[in-house]
Design an enzyme around this catalytic site. Sequence first.
Site, PDB file in Angstrom:
ATOM      1  N   HIS A 158       0.834  -1.226   0.000  1.00 19.22           N
ATOM      2  CA  HIS A 158       0.000   0.000   0.000  1.00 19.22           C
ATOM      3  C   HIS A 158       0.860   1.264   0.000  1.00 19.22           C
ATOM      4  O   HIS A 158       0.408   2.317   0.436  1.00 19.22           O
ATOM      5  CB  HIS A 158      -0.944   0.042   1.209  1.00 19.22           C
ATOM      6  N   SER A 202      15.233  21.890 -15.605  1.00 14.80           N
ATOM      7  CA  SER A 202      14.052  22.698 -15.868  1.00 14.80           C
ATOM      8  C   SER A 202      14.501  24.018 -16.466  1.00 14.80           C
ATOM      9  O   SER A 202      15.555  24.545 -16.110  1.00 14.80           O
ATOM     10  CB  SER A 202      13.291  22.931 -14.560  1.00 14.80           C
ATOM     11  N   LYS A 255      16.252  21.869 -10.440  1.00 19.97           N
ATOM     12  CA  LYS A 255      15.529  20.644 -10.803  1.00 19.97           C
ATOM     13  C   LYS A 255      16.397  19.599 -11.500  1.00 19.97           C
ATOM     14  O   LYS A 255      17.287  19.918 -12.267  1.00 19.97           O
ATOM     15  CB  LYS A 255      14.353  20.973 -11.721  1.00 19.97           C
ATOM     16  N   GLU A 309       9.706   8.718 -16.689  1.00 23.96           N
ATOM     17  CA  GLU A 309       8.319   9.129 -16.955  1.00 23.96           C
ATOM     18  C   GLU A 309       7.872   8.668 -18.340  1.00 23.96           C
ATOM     19  O   GLU A 309       6.724   8.252 -18.538  1.00 23.96           O
ATOM     20  CB  GLU A 309       8.188  10.648 -16.841  1.00 23.96           C
TER      21      GLU A 309
END
Length: 472
Positions: free
Chosen positions: A170, A291, A297, A304
């Site tokens: 979980h 970024s 970043k 992704e």
Amino acid sequence: MPDTPSPSPAASAPANALWGGRFAAGPAAIMQEINASIGFDRRMWRQDIAGSRAHATMLATQGVITEADRDAILTGLDQVASEIESGGFTFSTEREDIHMNVEARLIELIGDAGRRLHTGRSRNDQVALDVRLWVRDAIDALDVQIADCMRALVAQAAAHAATPMPGFTHLQIAQPTTFGHHMLAYVEMLARDRDRFADCRTRLNECPLGAAALAGTSFPIDRHATATALGFERPMANSLDAVSARDYAIEFMAAAANCAANLSRLAEEIVIWMSAPWRFVTLSDAFTTGSSIMPQKRNPDAAELVRAKTGRINGNLIALLTVMKGLALTYGKDMQEDKEPIFDTADSLALALAATAGMVRDLRPNAEAMRRWAGEGFATATDLADWLVRVLGLPFRNAHHVTGRLVAAAEAKGTDLAGLSLAEMQVAEPRITEDVFSVLTVEASLASRVSYGGTAPANVAAQAKAWHERLG
Ligand code: ARG
């Protein structure tokens, strides 16, 4: 259709050279556009030429064409292949697809011998063959890539067989595990993906060539010879099935969807692990991007995108399932729509596998952060319950209850289980002794998980070694 065709820009187009006998005029421009597949099926040129070579060779052996014609065809096909290879071949939309582009060029090059190639064959069995060969080649290439990805995971597993990390259910901290054990979970998953592809390959490895349009042919062809020449186990037994079947491509795309789903789970974990509050792993500049506005970043874009490739791979599977659903036997032009999903699935999965293998090799686990969290969240509560069963002989359910009370006590005190005193422990169960503290550390918990397939570092190291040997 009106009796007299109304003039349209395409009405004056010349009739197709390969079936012009029945047709006075060429197709409307839009007909050509919806009908042509050369824009994408040119990718099957190697398979198409291989099929033609096998067919011509067999026709000569069977005495259907002369050896001189066969030789002219084989030489002509070599010429076509080298033109395509070098980029000198002109693909034409009028010639509709790869089969007619190759054949028409062959006829240009060698004349009548080229016109004999299509004896006892149809584009229906030809395309069925080409797609099957293409999928078979794709499976072979993907198999190499999956194995490479597994090797990358095994190397991390061997290096981190004893590196503690929290195990989750979980997405809540459950029990300590090791980074190596976690890597090997993916090795097992990918091994099953390989098996699924191999299984699909076994079933698809029957040759449709010689089914001709749908019903077979009156020429004395030898389907066993062409099947063998093209590396198939046997010819397909039913000519109607041979030109109709695309279930192997659906299976291929289903196996790919499964594999993509597995990769996307690892990708998702990498995204989570990379996030600053976790910092379980870092990826180098090679697999991250910055970024344009936030200088601090480091984004896990590759992970992704691996996660996202699943979308199109799943979509491709559904696309072909939908094309095939309710399609009456035998061939229908609908089936031309099989190719783009198949190609895209193979391309997307190849890219996802390459990116995953690269990321896994690049991953640097942050042992300190993982060790800290491995002991958080009362992760050794099960070890305490197991101690109560093993040493005091409590039934497991009672031990679970006692441990639950101790977790509550620790929570109230603001400590972990090892932070309770013996006296505090004995409030919940008077027979608890000092020995209980020996199972409350992460390391003790890990070392105790020696059951087959368990997380004990010695197990993990042994499994990593076994996989390393298996994968070579
Ligand atoms: N381009 C076609 C396809 O991909 C080849 C087969 C055409 N057969 C036919 N009878 N029109 O399916």
